[in-house]
Design an enzyme around this catalytic site. Structure first.
Site, mmCIF file in Angstrom:
data_model
loop_
_atom_site.group_PDB
_atom_site.id
_atom_site.type_symbol
_atom_site.label_atom_id
_atom_site.label_comp_id
_atom_site.label_asym_id
_atom_site.label_seq_id
_atom_site.Cartn_x
_atom_site.Cartn_y
_atom_site.Cartn_z
ATOM 1 C CG ASP A 1 13.545 42.007 -34.549
ATOM 2 O OD1 ASP A 1 12.983 41.249 -35.365
ATOM 3 O OD2 ASP A 1 13.641 41.731 -33.345
ATOM 4 C CD GLU B 1 11.778 40.961 -29.171
ATOM 5 O OE1 GLU B 1 11.544 41.426 -30.301
ATOM 6 O OE2 GLU B 1 10.927 40.370 -28.483
ATOM 7 C CG ASP C 1 13.576 35.762 -29.504
ATOM 8 O OD1 ASP C 1 12.543 36.400 -29.229
ATOM 9 O OD2 ASP C 1 14.013 35.632 -30.667
ATOM 10 C CE LYS D 1 7.147 39.623 -28.324
ATOM 11 N NZ LYS D 1 8.455 39.265 -28.905
HETATM 12 MG MG MG Z 1 11.659 38.048 -32.837
#
Ligand code: MG
Ligand code: ADP
Length: 568
Positions: free
Chosen positions: A170, A148, A8, A70
């Site tokens: 999330d 994800e 992840d 990211k």
């Molecule tokens: Mg995350």
């Protein structure tokens, strides 16, 4: 197939996992922690620090520390680290991946080369490609890129028996993603997904930070927002206070001895949970709305949700839990830590690839609309976002001028009405259209996506039957390492090298021994096949072989001029 680890690669924190028999497990890092901050730092001494070590020195080295890389993935952002050089987001991410790889190797006691890496469902093609590239730079074979929320659902649903409608919410440090899935026996079907690529815990920190700064400048009349070191210290304090408010009713933010003025000042700010909630309410409200919208996209109702999975550190905020509970009349699952659920799912996906786990089937959707550009730079959708794959759909278009012989098909992905605001996946030309007045010819454009996420686009003139097609490897789910543009460029390079090798070998025909001639012939044959098949892997191999051959042939040329070769 050897072991594949799950990664992840988060905005704030990253995690690694592996399958221990039938059970997915988190791999602790070299400090024994189950998550690793996604932070990279370049020190004065020229060292590169990653993870906790980088995060801990961020205060004294704000300029040399990179947080949240990211958020830049897939962009052409350049990190300029002065004397340490310039780096792309892929390169910075690869430092993080390299560390994760090493930690996994230490823990497992074996070399690790294969990985499944997760990305937000809303990551576009270029962002996914950048993630793959980061993996490659870190020496990892990226076996698959998965979403994800899908990973999070896998982690839970792996242990849920029978049927379930699952909502995965999330909320991490930098991104928000929500996905609605259904599970029947062991078949998972992603029904819809929505998200915001710039919403997360950092925004809550910023809101709180703004309030603190405002308050301080009102009280003391000084602005400290230009002092990088001070700001980094304050940021740490603000985040810590925010996290404290998850379990306590109030928190204190304090920075002693600010010497920006002639007499030392102390910054002190107290905040209650309720005050913090007022700050972030709107943001959380918008995530709940997006969750409801995702359910609506799937043609379902809030009451259909049976399992609510929370993922991401920010989902621990009590307001998130209470707003979701009241919207869905459901308590969220609590068995797995929200920071770990994505990595665990990645390990399960990895074991599906190796065949260790073979009773789970995953059906995905296209998270974006796919279509073509038409007159006036407009975008026409052919496959709508959230279409279940495999899928096939066509639309008929026509020409815009009389006797127009060809049309260019620009394949786009995105939601904007304007073509230029979407991502182009590739273009091709359909020529050989019959003569006719504008608006007469009928050109059918067919989009089809198979279960692996490979998009095929075909255009044909219904009357003349001429057609042209293109295959786009994985328009959304599993991305090819190489983009369409790169594919064309490598093909062109190999073609020109083949031509040069042919020309040179003809020129020096008399000097070449039989085995060398055979080698050349064989290479040209393989390269031509790779060109025809557009096989990128083969093309890359040919590139090297052809370049070596040219080097050898050129050295013959040189030697010939030096008169060292005798005519055989
Ligand atoms: Mg995350
Ligand atoms: P990402 O997916 O972005 O890499 P995480 O899922 O680890 O990151 O989430 C990190 C974010 O969660 C940070 O903004 C952090 O401040 C926040 N966070 C972590 N724990 C808590 C908590 N107990 N309460 C509120 N926010 C938290």
């Amino acid at each position: 197939m050897g072991r594949i680890i799950g990664i992840d690669l988060g905005t704030t924190n990253s995690g690694i996992s592996f399958m221990d028999g039938e059970e997915p497990k988190i791999i602790p890092n070299d400090r024994g922690n189950r998550i690793t901050p996604s932070v990279v730092a370049f020190t004065e001494k020229g060292e590169i620090l990653i993870g906790e070590a980088a995060k801990n020195q961020a205060v004294i080295n704000a300029e040399g520390t990179i947080l949240s890389v990211k958020r830049y993935m897939g962009s052409d952002h350049i990190f300029n680290l002065k004397q340490h050089g310039v780096y792309s987001p892929e390169e910075i991410s690869s430092f993080i991946l390299k560390k994760l790889k090493k930690d996994a190797e230490t823990f497992l006691g074996e070399e690790v080369t294969d990985a499944v890496i997760t990305v937000p469902a809303y990551f576009k093609e270029n962002q996914r490609k950048a993630t793959r590239e980061a993996g490659r730079l870190a020496g990892l074979n990226v076996k698959r890129i998965i979403n994800e929320p899908t990973a999070a659902a896998l982690a839970y649903a792996y242990s849920i028996k029978g049927k379930a409608n699952i909502l995965v919410y999330d909320l991490g440090g930098g991104t928000f993603d929500v996905t609605y899935l259904s599970k029947e026996n062991n078949r998972f079907t992603v029904q819809s997904s929505r998200g915001k690529s710039n919403l997360g815990g950092i925004d809550f920190d910023n809101l709180l930070l703004g309030k603190v700064l405002d308050n301080f400048s009102k009280e003391c009349g000084i602005d400290i927002s230009t002092d990088k070191i001070l700001m980094q210290q304050l940021r740490d304090q603000v985040e810590r206070a925010k996290i404290e408010l998850t379990s306590r009713e109030n928190a204190l933010i304090a920075l002693p001895f600010i010497t920006a003025s002639n007499k030392p000042l102390h910054l002190q700010f107290e905040i209650t949970r309720r005050e913090f909630e007022v700050l972030i309410e709107e943001f959380i409200g918008s995530t709940v709305e997006l969750s409801l919208a995702a359910i609506k996209d799937a043609g379902a109702k809030p009451e259909n949700v049976e399992t609510l999975i929370l993922s991401g550190g920010s989902s621990r905020i009590p307001l998130v839990r209470s707003m979701l509970s009241s919207a869905f009349k459901l308590e969220p699952e609590k068995k797995i830590n929200p920071e770990e659920v994505v990595a665990l799912g990645a390990a399960i996906q990895a074991s599906m690839l190796t065949g260790e786990v073979n009773d789970i089937v995953l059906m995905d959707i296209t998270p974006f609309s796919l279509g073509v550009e038409i007159e006036g730079g407009k975008f026409v959708k052919i496959l709508q976002a959230n279409t279940r794959v495999p899928a096939r759909k066509s639309r008929v278009f026509t020409t815009i001028s009389d006797n127009q012989r060809s049309v260019e098909i620009n394949i786009l992905q995105g939601e904007s009405e304007n073509a230029s605001e979407n991502t182009s996946l590739g273009r091709f030309l359909l020529s050989g259209i019959r003569d006719g007045k504008r608006g007469e010819p009928r050109i059918e454009v067919i989009f089809s996506i198979d279960a692996d996420g490979i998009l095929r686009v075909k255009a044909r003139d219904i009357d003349t039957k001429v057609e042209q097609k293109i295959t786009i490897n994985s328009a959304f789910r599993e991305y090819d390492e190489i983009s369409f543009k790169e594919k064309i460029s490598i093909k062109n390079r190999v073609t020109s090298l083949v031509n040069r090798v042919s020309a040179l070998s003809e020129k020096f025909d008399g000097f070449l021994d039989r085995s060398f001639k055979k080698e050349i012939g064989e290479t040209i044959r393989i390269a031509t096949k790779a060109i025809v098949n557009e096989n990128v892997k083969e093309l890359s191999k040919c590139l090297i072989v052809l370049e070596t051959l040219i080097g050898e042939l050129n050295s013959l040329c040189y030697d010939e001029e030096a008169g060292e070769y005798e005519q055989a």
